[in-house]
Design a protein around this motif. Structure first.
Motif, short mmCIF file in Angstrom:
data_model
loop_
_atom_site.label_atom_id
_atom_site.label_comp_id
_atom_site.label_asym_id
_atom_site.label_seq_id
_atom_site.Cartn_x
_atom_site.Cartn_y
_atom_site.Cartn_z
N GLY A 1 0.67 -1.16 0.16
CA GLY A 1 0.07 0.03 -0.03
C GLY A 1 0.78 1.24 -0.09
O GLY A 1 1.82 1.51 0.60
N LEU A 2 0.45 2.21 -0.56
CA LEU A 2 1.24 3.38 -1.00
C LEU A 2 0.11 4.70 -0.80
O LEU A 2 -1.06 4.59 -1.02
N ALA A 3 0.79 6.00 -0.23
CA ALA A 3 -0.03 6.88 0.11
C ALA A 3 0.72 8.08 -0.52
O ALA A 3 1.74 8.59 -0.35
N LEU A 4 0.13 8.41 -1.83
CA LEU A 4 0.80 9.24 -2.73
C LEU A 4 0.40 10.43 -2.67
O LEU A 4 -0.78 10.90 -2.47
N LYS A 5 1.31 11.63 -2.92
CA LYS A 5 0.69 12.78 -3.02
C LYS A 5 0.80 13.25 -4.42
O LYS A 5 1.26 12.64 -5.41
N GLU A 6 0.08 14.50 -4.57
CA GLU A 6 0.14 15.12 -5.81
C GLU A 6 1.52 15.18 -6.79
O GLU A 6 2.56 15.45 -6.13
N GLY A 7 1.62 14.77 -7.86
CA GLY A 7 2.83 14.70 -8.63
C GLY A 7 3.49 13.28 -8.55
O GLY A 7 4.48 13.16 -9.20
#
Length: 231
Positions: free
Chosen positions: A138-144
């Motif tokens: 699982g990943l928590a990705l930010k904008e970009g």
């Protein structure tokens, strides 16, 4: 005398036609058509039989589970991702009866199932449904850090990015995972694709888990869509 006789004879002759004019002609006999009567009865019977068949077929329909939302591989069906639908009962197709929806929620999808699918029992397993040598990360990705429009089923590559990330000989960001499958994308009610933080679950090889989780812990992961062979 002769004149009277002629006059009387004439009166007798003229009275004959007056009597015939008052007589009624016999009514024509109506012709019966037994073939048409039989045809009418046959049509009535056919209509009744057709109605009976429709009723019997309606009685063979059963209520089963229909997916109202995508179910990623390894995930369970929830109340929000399923609804009911009536289908024709077929012993050769292992539909999931609506009465067994709670039991279905205990199982996992073997592969990604799309909304609108009427699932069958063979699509689920009582384990995580992971192929050998695979794992979910699982990943928590930010904008970009993720491409706009990313969705379940996409194939992506994962790179380590950031000021402190390792670089290859050419100075490019280091490749962590060459090929991974997007298993799940969770968007909030008010979130938009391409903005904000986005939880993403990837199906990767077990050998890529360590490097990917380390980069994810420091927020140094970026995903890139891998073009399909036909694109």
């Amino acid at each position: 005398m002769k004149v009277r006789d002629r006059t009387g004879a004439g009166n007798q002759r003229s009275s004959g036609p007056a009597q015939h004019a008052g007589e009624r002609l016999p009514a024509p006999v109506r012709e019966r058509k037994p073939a048409l009567a039989a045809l009418a009865v046959l049509l009535i019977l056919v209509g009744a039989l057709g109605a009976t068949v429709l009723v019997l077929r309606a009685g063979d329909r059963i209520k089963v589970v229909r997916l109202s939302a995508d179910v990623p591989a390894g995930k369970a069906v929830t109340d929000d991702s399923m609804t009911s639908v009536m289908v024709a009962d077929d012993p050769g197709i292992h539909y999931v009866p609506w009465s067994q929806k709670n039991e279905l929620k205990k199982l996992r999808a073997k592969s990604t199932l799309v909304a609108g699918t009427i699932p069958i029992g063979e699509m689920f397993s009582d384990d995580m449904g992971l192929p050998d040598g695979k794992a979910f990360v699982g990943l928590a990705l930010k904008e970009g850090q993720y491409p706009a429009g990313i969705k379940t089923g996409d194939e992506v590559s994962a790179y380590r990015v950031g000021a402190d990330s390792d670089k290859d000989a050419a100075g490019a960001n280091a490749l962590i995972v060459r090929s991974a499958k997007v298993s799940d994308v969770v968007r909030g009610d008010n979130s938009l694709v391409g903005s904000g933080s986005l939880p993403v679950t990837l199906l990767v090889s077990s050998s890529d888990v360590e490097g990917l989780t380390q980069a994810a812990a420091t927020g140094q992961v970026a995903l890139v869509l891998v073009p399909s062979p036909t694109s």
